[in-house]
Design a protein around this motif. Structure first.
Motif, PDB file in Angstrom:
ATOM      1  N   PHE A  32       0.834  -1.334   0.068  1.00 55.41           N
ATOM      2  CA  PHE A  32       0.022  -0.169  -0.076  1.00 55.41           C
ATOM      3  C   PHE A  32       0.939   1.197   0.106  1.00 55.41           C
ATOM      4  O   PHE A  32       1.943   1.258   0.547  1.00 55.41           O
ATOM      5  CB  PHE A  32      -0.802   0.033   1.344  1.00 55.41           C
ATOM      6  CG  PHE A  32      -2.000  -1.349   1.335  1.00 55.41           C
ATOM      7  CD1 PHE A  32      -2.684  -1.150   0.238  1.00 55.41           C
ATOM      8  CD2 PHE A  32      -1.984  -1.960   2.149  1.00 55.41           C
ATOM      9  CE1 PHE A  32      -3.766  -2.414   0.112  1.00 55.41           C
ATOM     10  CE2 PHE A  32      -2.804  -2.870   2.191  1.00 55.41           C
ATOM     11  CZ  PHE A  32      -3.846  -3.270   1.033  1.00 55.41           C
ATOM     12  N   GLY A  34       0.228   5.694  -0.672  1.00 51.23           N
ATOM     13  CA  GLY A  34      -0.762   6.980  -1.187  1.00 51.23           C
ATOM     14  C   GLY A  34       0.191   8.171  -1.332  1.00 51.23           C
ATOM     15  O   GLY A  34       1.403   8.280  -0.874  1.00 51.23           O
ATOM     16  N   PRO A  48       2.944   4.419   4.019  1.00 48.54           N
ATOM     17  CA  PRO A  48       2.616   4.644   5.299  1.00 48.54           C
ATOM     18  C   PRO A  48       3.787   4.936   6.020  1.00 48.54           C
ATOM     19  O   PRO A  48       4.829   4.105   6.113  1.00 48.54           O
ATOM     20  CB  PRO A  48       1.399   3.437   5.792  1.00 48.54           C
ATOM     21  CG  PRO A  48       1.495   2.789   4.735  1.00 48.54           C
ATOM     22  CD  PRO A  48       2.408   3.058   3.976  1.00 48.54           C
ATOM     23  N   THR A  70      -4.122   4.209   8.160  1.00 45.93           N
ATOM     24  CA  THR A  70      -5.078   3.460   7.306  1.00 45.93           C
ATOM     25  C   THR A  70      -5.955   2.738   7.943  1.00 45.93           C
ATOM     26  O   THR A  70      -6.743   1.993   7.314  1.00 45.93           O
ATOM     27  CB  THR A  70      -3.772   2.450   6.598  1.00 45.93           C
ATOM     28  OG1 THR A  70      -3.403   1.657   7.655  1.00 45.93           O
ATOM     29  CG2 THR A  70      -2.734   3.023   5.878  1.00 45.93           C
ATOM     30  N   PRO A 110      -7.378  -0.562   3.327  1.00 44.28           N
ATOM     31  CA  PRO A 110      -6.900   0.560   4.005  1.00 44.28           C
ATOM     32  C   PRO A 110      -7.856   1.666   3.705  1.00 44.28           C
ATOM     33  O   PRO A 110      -8.368   1.834   2.880  1.00 44.28           O
ATOM     34  CB  PRO A 110      -5.566   0.808   3.175  1.00 44.28           C
ATOM     35  CG  PRO A 110      -5.593   0.417   1.949  1.00 44.28           C
ATOM     36  CD  PRO A 110      -6.507  -0.848   2.332  1.00 44.28           C
ATOM     37  N   ASN A 112      -8.614   5.973   4.452  1.00 46.93           N
ATOM     38  CA  ASN A 112      -7.794   7.276   4.480  1.00 46.93           C
ATOM     39  C   ASN A 112      -7.954   7.987   5.698  1.00 46.93           C
ATOM     40  O   ASN A 112      -9.083   8.535   5.780  1.00 46.93           O
ATOM     41  CB  ASN A 112      -7.957   7.859   3.026  1.00 46.93           C
ATOM     42  CG  ASN A 112      -7.080   9.144   3.363  1.00 46.93           C
ATOM     43  OD1 ASN A 112      -5.984   9.358   4.006  1.00 46.93           O
ATOM     44  ND2 ASN A 112      -7.237   9.850   2.249  1.00 46.93           N
ATOM     45  N   CYS A 118      -3.025  12.718   3.243  1.00 50.69           N
ATOM     46  CA  CYS A 118      -3.089  11.816   2.020  1.00 50.69           C
ATOM     47  C   CYS A 118      -4.244  11.699   1.128  1.00 50.69           C
ATOM     48  O   CYS A 118      -5.216  11.869   1.610  1.00 50.69           O
ATOM     49  CB  CYS A 118      -2.770  10.349   2.651  1.00 50.69           C
ATOM     50  SG  CYS A 118      -2.891   9.127   1.508  1.00 50.69           S
ATOM     51  N   TRP A 121      -5.421   5.517  -0.451  1.00 51.69           N
ATOM     52  CA  TRP A 121      -4.280   4.414  -0.506  1.00 51.69           C
ATOM     53  C   TRP A 121      -4.724   3.425  -1.624  1.00 51.69           C
ATOM     54  O   TRP A 121      -5.959   3.186  -1.847  1.00 51.69           O
ATOM     55  CB  TRP A 121      -4.265   3.585   0.892  1.00 51.69           C
ATOM     56  CG  TRP A 121      -3.944   4.526   1.993  1.00 51.69           C
ATOM     57  CD1 TRP A 121      -4.875   5.104   2.698  1.00 51.69           C
ATOM     58  CD2 TRP A 121      -2.818   4.878   2.257  1.00 51.69           C
ATOM     59  NE1 TRP A 121      -4.059   5.566   3.829  1.00 51.69           N
ATOM     60  CE2 TRP A 121      -2.810   5.728   3.537  1.00 51.69           C
ATOM     61  CE3 TRP A 121      -1.303   4.561   1.645  1.00 51.69           C
ATOM     62  CZ2 TRP A 121      -1.742   6.409   4.108  1.00 51.69           C
ATOM     63  CZ3 TRP A 121      -0.249   5.354   2.339  1.00 51.69           C
ATOM     64  CH2 TRP A 121      -0.455   6.209   3.478  1.00 51.69           C
ATOM     65  N   SER A 123      -2.544  -0.080  -3.974  1.00 49.95           N
ATOM     66  CA  SER A 123      -1.610  -1.110  -3.759  1.00 49.95           C
ATOM     67  C   SER A 123      -0.976  -1.073  -5.186  1.00 49.95           C
ATOM     68  O   SER A 123      -1.309  -0.916  -6.148  1.00 49.95           O
ATOM     69  CB  SER A 123      -2.021  -2.497  -3.528  1.00 49.95           C
ATOM     70  OG  SER A 123      -3.113  -2.976  -4.212  1.00 49.95           O
TER      71      SER A 123
END
Length: 178
Positions: A32, A34, A48, A70, A110, A112, A118, A121, A123
């Motif tokens: 993950f 972001g 993260p 997350t 996840p 936000n 951010c 999120w 992947s």
């Protein structure tokens, strides 16, 4: 000493950051990440993570930051790599400790939790990150990143260094892993 003399405006403290490689339970070859908002590295893709707090272990920091950002609970937290990340254009210098981990819940997605920090999120696989690394290297200083995904400094360095431990964690089939 050289940087201090040639750049007297640089704050002399080096900070410790933790970047967390959280494996996507639905796609185990992805992690993950972001796009950052509202702080240094705004608009750039980052893992993260955050600052290591006084008295905190690396594992505690990783779990805390992932949960705060997350809402994912993680386990199997392990050291993955470390990078030296001077960000002279932003008058910052970090040592970034990368930790790898997995979600406790196999159905985890996840959330936000910090929309002011951010954009959300998603992947990403290693090959995607490598392609963004190439885009980052041609990124102009104009700051125009609307259509281009640019990696945040520590993640950019991690992709550049391509450590075997990280490649194995992301199940990348490369000669480096053998």
């Amino acid at each position: 000493p050289y940087l201090k003399m040639s750049h007297p405006e640089i704050h002399p403290n080096v900070r410790v950051g933790i970047g967390v490689l959280v494996k996507d339970p639905k796609e185990p070859t992805k992690i993950f990440a972001g796009k950052r908002k509202g702080s240094h590295g705004a608009g750039k893709l980052a893992l993260p993570g955050g600052h290591l707090e006084f008295g905190e272990s690396w594992e505690e920091c990783a779990a805390r930051e992932v949960l705060e950002e997350t809402n994912l609970k993680v386990h199997n937290i392990k050291f993955a790599h470390v990078t030296n990340d001077p960000m002279l254009d932003e008058n910052k210098h970090y040592v970034t400790i990368f930790m790898s981990c997995e979600c406790v819940d196999d159905d985890a997605v996840p959330e936000n939790m910090e929309p002011h920090k951010c954009q959300g999120w998603s992947s990403y696989g290693w090959e995607e990150l490598e392609s963004y690394k190439l885009a980052s290297s041609s990124y102009s200083s104009s700051g125009d990143i609307t259509d281009t995904v640019v990696l945040f400094g520590p993640l950019d360095r991690l992709v550049e260094e391509a450590p075997a431990k990280v490649l194995m964690f992301m199940e990348v089939e490369k000669e480096l892993c053998l």
